[in-house]
Design an enzyme around this catalytic site. Structure first.
Site, mmCIF file in Angstrom:
data_model
loop_
_atom_site.group_PDB
_atom_site.id
_atom_site.type_symbol
_atom_site.label_atom_id
_atom_site.label_comp_id
_atom_site.label_asym_id
_atom_site.label_seq_id
_atom_site.Cartn_x
_atom_site.Cartn_y
_atom_site.Cartn_z
ATOM 1 N N ASP A 1 -9.058 -4.147 -9.521
ATOM 2 C CA ASP A 1 -8.299 -2.957 -9.149
ATOM 3 C C ASP A 1 -9.201 -2.038 -8.346
ATOM 4 O O ASP A 1 -10.344 -1.792 -8.731
ATOM 5 C CB ASP A 1 -7.788 -2.244 -10.416
ATOM 6 N N ILE A 2 -8.711 -1.576 -7.207
ATOM 7 C CA ILE A 2 -9.528 -0.746 -6.312
ATOM 8 C C ILE A 2 -9.738 0.667 -6.891
ATOM 9 O O ILE A 2 -10.654 1.371 -6.496
ATOM 10 C CB ILE A 2 -8.906 -0.715 -4.898
ATOM 11 N N GLU B 1 3.603 1.131 -9.435
ATOM 12 C CA GLU B 1 3.273 1.746 -8.145
ATOM 13 C C GLU B 1 3.297 0.733 -7.008
ATOM 14 O O GLU B 1 3.641 1.074 -5.882
ATOM 15 C CB GLU B 1 1.898 2.421 -8.225
ATOM 16 N N HIS C 1 2.369 -7.738 -11.171
ATOM 17 C CA HIS C 1 0.953 -7.780 -11.529
ATOM 18 C C HIS C 1 0.758 -7.297 -12.963
ATOM 19 O O HIS C 1 1.537 -6.504 -13.475
ATOM 20 C CB HIS C 1 0.102 -6.943 -10.566
ATOM 21 N N HIS D 1 -2.187 -5.685 -15.523
ATOM 22 C CA HIS D 1 -3.504 -5.046 -15.642
ATOM 23 C C HIS D 1 -4.245 -5.617 -16.847
ATOM 24 O O HIS D 1 -3.670 -5.728 -17.929
ATOM 25 C CB HIS D 1 -3.353 -3.534 -15.884
#
Ligand SMILES: [Zn+2]
Length: 146
Positions: free
Chosen positions: A30-31, A94, A99, A101
């Protein structure tokens, strides 16, 4: 899907730090990690979220997430791990590409809000990729299992 950042990442048309990739799924950093080692397991094909993703892909994504939870808890000493997926804007989604996490908790102290995210640096990314690298076989074992 045109304009979808995760589609571009899965096709190597946009940059990301990869931990793992096969024909169905990718594991990337994750960025904007909440804590060091915050990973995303994504489908390579575009699905909006868990509610419209084929069960075979859901199974692979969550098996990979389970392997990562094991790697963090058993091998890397994290006292906790969150495995989370958001479906729909009302749930806090978002990026509208399925996806999950995987979020290791190094200090405890419970849930930290998403506003406490920081920007991933290349040094941190390299550290996390190298931290997971010795345990890729665990991901492969989970994905191969029944
Ligand atoms: Zn997409």
């Amino acid at each position: 899907m045109a304009g979808c950042i995760f589609c571009k990442i899965a096709k190597s048309e946009a940059p990301a730090h990869f931990v793992y990739q096969d024909s169905d799924i990718s594991i990337i950093l994750d960025i904007y990690p909440v804590e060091k080692g915050h990973l995303l397991v994504i489908s390579n094909e575009h699905y909006e979220s868990i509610h419209d993703t084929p069960s075979r892909i859901i199974s692979k994504v969550f098996r990979a997430a389970a392997a990562l939870a094991r790697i963090y808890r058993v091998y890397l000493g994290a006292p906790g791990v969150n495995v989370v997926t958001n479906s729909g804007r009302a749930a806090g989604q978002e990026v509208f590409h399925f996806h999950v996490h995987v979020l290791p908790r190094w200090r405890g102290g419970g849930w930290r809000t998403l506003t406490m995210r920081h920007r991933l640096t290349s040094e941190e990314a390299e550290e996390v990729v190298n931290m997971i690298k010795p345990y890729i076989h665990i991901i492969e074992e989970y994905l191969a299992g029944e």
